[in-house]
Enzyme design. Structure first.
Site, PDB file in Angstrom:
ATOM      1  N   CYS A 121       0.919  25.305  30.493  1.00  0.00           N
ATOM      2  CA  CYS A 121       0.314  25.810  31.728  1.00  0.00           C
ATOM      3  C   CYS A 121       0.448  24.866  32.909  1.00  0.00           C
ATOM      4  O   CYS A 121       0.218  25.280  34.046  1.00  0.00           O
ATOM      5  CB  CYS A 121      -1.174  26.096  31.503  1.00  0.00           C
ATOM      6  N   GLY A 176       3.189  23.491  33.877  1.00  0.00           N
ATOM      7  CA  GLY A 176       4.469  23.754  34.532  1.00  0.00           C
ATOM      8  C   GLY A 176       4.366  24.993  35.406  1.00  0.00           C
ATOM      9  O   GLY A 176       3.474  25.831  35.217  1.00  0.00           O
ATOM     10  N   MET A 218       6.339  27.725  35.759  1.00  0.00           N
ATOM     11  CA  MET A 218       6.552  29.011  35.107  1.00  0.00           C
ATOM     12  C   MET A 218       5.433  29.309  34.118  1.00  0.00           C
ATOM     13  O   MET A 218       4.945  30.434  34.042  1.00  0.00           O
ATOM     14  CB  MET A 218       7.923  29.025  34.420  1.00  0.00           C
ATOM     15  N   GLY A 233      10.191  32.166  26.421  1.00  0.00           N
ATOM     16  CA  GLY A 233      10.722  32.341  27.759  1.00  0.00           C
ATOM     17  C   GLY A 233      11.529  31.148  28.226  1.00  0.00           C
ATOM     18  O   GLY A 233      12.247  31.225  29.221  1.00  0.00           O
ATOM     19  N   THR A 270      14.446  28.710  28.629  1.00  0.00           N
ATOM     20  CA  THR A 270      15.892  28.882  28.537  1.00  0.00           C
ATOM     21  C   THR A 270      16.548  27.583  28.084  1.00  0.00           C
ATOM     22  O   THR A 270      15.926  26.519  28.085  1.00  0.00           O
ATOM     23  CB  THR A 270      16.485  29.311  29.888  1.00  0.00           C
ATOM     24  N   SER A 301      14.295  35.878  24.807  1.00  0.00           N
ATOM     25  CA  SER A 301      15.141  36.412  25.865  1.00  0.00           C
ATOM     26  C   SER A 301      15.359  35.344  26.931  1.00  0.00           C
ATOM     27  O   SER A 301      14.407  34.649  27.311  1.00  0.00           O
ATOM     28  CB  SER A 301      14.489  37.643  26.505  1.00  0.00           C
ATOM     29  N   HIS A 343      19.197  28.514  42.708  1.00  0.00           N
ATOM     30  CA  HIS A 343      17.883  28.305  42.108  1.00  0.00           C
ATOM     31  C   HIS A 343      17.286  27.038  42.710  1.00  0.00           C
ATOM     32  O   HIS A 343      17.983  26.268  43.385  1.00  0.00           O
ATOM     33  CB  HIS A 343      17.988  28.149  40.590  1.00  0.00           C
ATOM     34  N   LYS A 350      16.507  22.900  38.882  1.00  0.00           N
ATOM     35  CA  LYS A 350      17.252  23.573  37.812  1.00  0.00           C
ATOM     36  C   LYS A 350      18.667  23.012  37.815  1.00  0.00           C
ATOM     37  O   LYS A 350      19.461  23.300  38.708  1.00  0.00           O
ATOM     38  CB  LYS A 350      17.273  25.086  38.002  1.00  0.00           C
TER      39      LYS A 350
END
Length: 271
Positions: free
Chosen positions: A5, A7, A9, A95, A97, A118, A154, A158
């Site tokens: 939490c 972070g 995202m 979530g 990546t 995903s 982005h 990133k």
């Protein structure tokens, strides 16, 4: 339970969990615990170190039989975290990546853990990917000879190329397109994002702007696909849909254990 939490995202996902009327457990695990807590929609979420995660997640599962974990951590944590969730038989939505995706999938399959995995939780973007996959199967070579230029922007933090862009390029190539030399262009500089890409200044620290340009051999015809996302709520809302979908699959004792966001969409499991 949302990891982690603190972070951006993870924070957005946690806020969407509360907004959806679900119970957000007041703890999150992080590799950089500064102590204390972070407030999320009135819930004080305690920051705890990774060394405490195994024991505490096991205890949380015992106290909350319907527990689902949402993971928005770091690429290098994908396999260790998934291995932990799998060892405790805790359903999870991955979530995060990056990381070793083959190892991730192998570990989850071996354990038989329920999971939604995903690289993109944005529902409409996943729908676009699915439509392109359908077009690739139905109209192979429809853009034969056309060149493909891809530019993605982005936030500057990133450092890797967008996984979504890579996935869409694969579908475009199946339609006969050839990615231009140099591959996918990444825009991470402030000037390029504000000027060339048109990113609003207030969203420089959280956005996903992609443009795919398809050009005929003689340059007389051009198609363009574009998806521009400001902020993180778009992905957070899709994450909550994935959580609700996964909980329903667990309750139904579904023989399928690993799902993608495409499964969520095909089930109509969207709010």
């Amino acid at each position: 339970l949302v990891n982690s939490c603190h972070g951006r995202m993870g924070r957005a996902a946690a806020e969407s969990v509360v907004d959806a009327g679900l119970e957000l457990l007041p703890v999150t695990f992080t590799s950089d615990p500064s102590g204390g807590s972070v407030p999320v929609r009135g819930v004080e979420v305690a920051l705890k170190g990774l060394d405490a995660m195994a024991g505490e997640v096991a205890a949380l599962k015992a106290a909350h039989p319907g527990l689902v974990v949402v993971d928005y951590t770091l690429p290098q944590a994908v396999v260790p975290n998934a291995s932990l969730y799998a060892s405790l038989d805790v359903p999870f939505v991955m979530g995060t990546t990056g990381g070793d995706r083959d190892a991730l999938m192998a570990r989850v399959r071996e354990a038989g853990t329920y999971a939604v995995i995903s690289p993109n939780m944005g529902k409409q973007i996943v729908a676009l990917q699915s439509m392109l996959e359908w077009a690739q199967a139905s109209f192979p070579g429809a853009w034969q000879g056309y060149s493909l230029d891809v530019v993605e922007s982005h936030q500057s933090t990133k450092v890797d190329t967008s996984g979504t862009a890579k996935a869409l390029v694969q579908s475009f190539e199946g339609l006969g397109l050839e990615l231009q030399e140099g591959g996918i262009e990444m825009v991470r500089d402030r000037e390029g994002q504000l000027g060339r890409m048109g990113v609003p200044e207030e969203h420089l620290d959280g956005h996903a702007f992609h443009t795919y340009t398809l050009t005929s051999p003689d340059g007389s015809v051009q198609f363009q696909f574009q998806h521009n996302v400001c902020g993180r709520r778009f992905y957070a809302e899709g994450t909550v849909d994935a959580v609700l979908f996964l909980a329903s699959r667990v309750a139904a004792n579904d023989p399928q254990r690993i799902f993608t966001m495409r499964d969520v969409l095909e089930a109509g499991a969207m709010r």
